[in-house]
Design an enzyme around this catalytic site. Structure first.
Site, short mmCIF file in Angstrom:
data_model
loop_
_atom_site.label_atom_id
_atom_site.label_comp_id
_atom_site.label_asym_id
_atom_site.label_seq_id
_atom_site.Cartn_x
_atom_site.Cartn_y
_atom_site.Cartn_z
N ASN A 10 61.32 39.32 41.69
CA ASN A 10 62.23 40.46 41.79
C ASN A 10 62.62 40.83 40.37
OD1 ASN A 10 64.29 42.28 42.20
ND2 ASN A 10 65.70 40.81 43.12
N LYS A 12 64.24 43.29 39.35
CA LYS A 12 65.52 44.02 39.27
C LYS A 12 65.34 45.22 38.33
CE LYS A 12 67.85 39.81 40.51
NZ LYS A 12 69.06 39.02 40.53
N HIS A 95 69.43 43.15 49.39
CA HIS A 95 69.74 42.21 48.31
C HIS A 95 71.25 42.21 48.09
CE1 HIS A 95 70.02 40.38 44.38
NE2 HIS A 95 68.82 39.87 44.59
N GLU A 97 72.98 42.29 45.54
CA GLU A 97 73.46 43.28 44.55
C GLU A 97 73.60 44.66 45.18
OE1 GLU A 97 70.45 42.32 41.65
OE2 GLU A 97 71.42 40.39 41.30
N GLU A 166 69.47 33.77 49.93
CA GLU A 166 69.91 33.82 48.53
C GLU A 166 71.43 33.64 48.46
OE1 GLU A 166 66.76 36.01 45.94
OE2 GLU A 166 68.32 37.40 46.53
N GLY A 172 71.26 34.36 39.45
CA GLY A 172 71.44 34.67 38.03
C GLY A 172 72.47 33.81 37.34
N SER A 210 68.31 31.41 41.13
CA SER A 210 68.03 30.52 40.00
C SER A 210 66.88 29.55 40.26
CB SER A 210 69.29 29.76 39.58
OG SER A 210 70.30 30.68 39.16
P1 PGA Z 1 67.59 34.82 40.02
O1 PGA Z 1 67.61 36.05 41.05
O2 PGA Z 1 66.31 34.09 40.25
O3 PGA Z 1 67.65 35.46 38.65
O4 PGA Z 1 68.77 33.97 40.31
C1 PGA Z 1 67.11 35.93 42.35
C2 PGA Z 1 67.34 37.23 43.09
O5 PGA Z 1 68.40 37.84 42.94
O6 PGA Z 1 66.45 37.68 43.86
#
Ligand code: PGA
Length: 249
Positions: A10, A12, A95, A97, A166, A172, A210
């Site tokens: 992803n 982003k 997601h 976000e 998630e 993140g 992560s």
């Molecule tokens: P990350 O993000 O691996 O940077 O923690 C995962 C995601 O939000 O899909």
């Protein structure tokens, strides 16, 4: 569990024509022996570029969002039919976000999953609790509510989706759920799917938050972790390739 694991990047809101070129070329060259499925979910303006770069490779193309509407006066939105024209196979929906910054509700996420499926795109439906919800002992309640909305709207087609667990506190942040914590939630989600479809065993349930080159193998060794949705580590070819290798073992 499904026959092969699925590793989805992803990106982003990251990338540039130049950076994408280097990243995708390195991935295509490095993943020739991959025995898992691999996809990159890229920002919409780069779909055409990545579609060209991946030409002939086993790398699948994904988007990060889709409109619930088919077409029309929805300024700024991208439809599932448009994504399909660019060879998109997967689309992340819901997601955290988008739930957090764009007010996406469980109902909207379910509609987006339905629209994607109707256009031959596999939705990667994200569920996960915040830190406050986990600390209040509400993890199970939250992820079940989020998945139930998608099951309710999509009926028997639910076996066609991918689920990504998630935990919001792990995204993140460098804080990963332990393999045991993740497995516990994955098993719950599998059970919930099994109550809705006889095909729950073939649904990929990915872990995200992560995941990196160092912790991927132990997470992927869990019986109900069928792959990963990877943010930060998917932007670095060597890291992403190590995760792909761990999923191929
Ligand atoms: P990350 O993000 O691996 O940077 O923690 C995962 C995601 O939000 O899909």
């Amino acid at each position: 569990m499904p026959e092969k694991k699925l590793i989805a990047g992803n990106w982003k809101m990251n990338g540039s024509l130049e950076a994408n070129d280097a990243l995708v070329r390195a991935l295509v060259a490095g993943m020739r022996d991959a025995r898992c499925d691999v996809a990159v979910c890229v920002p919409a303006p780069y779909l055409a570029q990545v579609q060209m770069l991946r030409h002939g490779a086993k790398l699948d193309l994904g988007a990060q969002d889709v409109s619930q509407h088919a077409q029309g006066a929805y300024t700024g939105e991208v439809s599932a039919a448009m994504l399909r024209e660019f060879g998109v196979r997967f689309c992340i929906v819901g997601h955290s976000e988008r739930r957090q910054y764009h007010g996406e509700t469980d109902g909207l996420v379910a509609e987006k999953a339905k629209t994607a499926l109707a256009h031959g795109i596999t939705p990667i439906v994200c569920v996960g609790e915040t830190l406050a919800e986990r600390e209040a002992g509400k993890t199970e309640e939250v992820v079940k509510r989020q998945l139930a909305a998608v099951i309710h709207v999509n009926g028997h087609c639910i076996s066609e989706i991918v689920v990504a667990y998630e935990p919001v506190w792990a995204i993140g942040t460098g804080k990963t759920a332990s393999p045991e914590q993740a497995q516990q939630v994955h098993a719950l989600l599998r059970k919930q799917l099994a109550a809705a479809t006889a095909q729950a065993e073939r649904v990929h349930i990915l872990y995200g938050g992560s995941m990196n080159a160092a912790n991927a193998a132990s997470l992927l060794a869990q019986p109900d972790i069928d792959g990963g949705l990877i943010g930060g580590a998917s932007l670095k070819a060597p890291d992403f390739l190590q995760i792909i290798a761990a999923a191929s073992a």
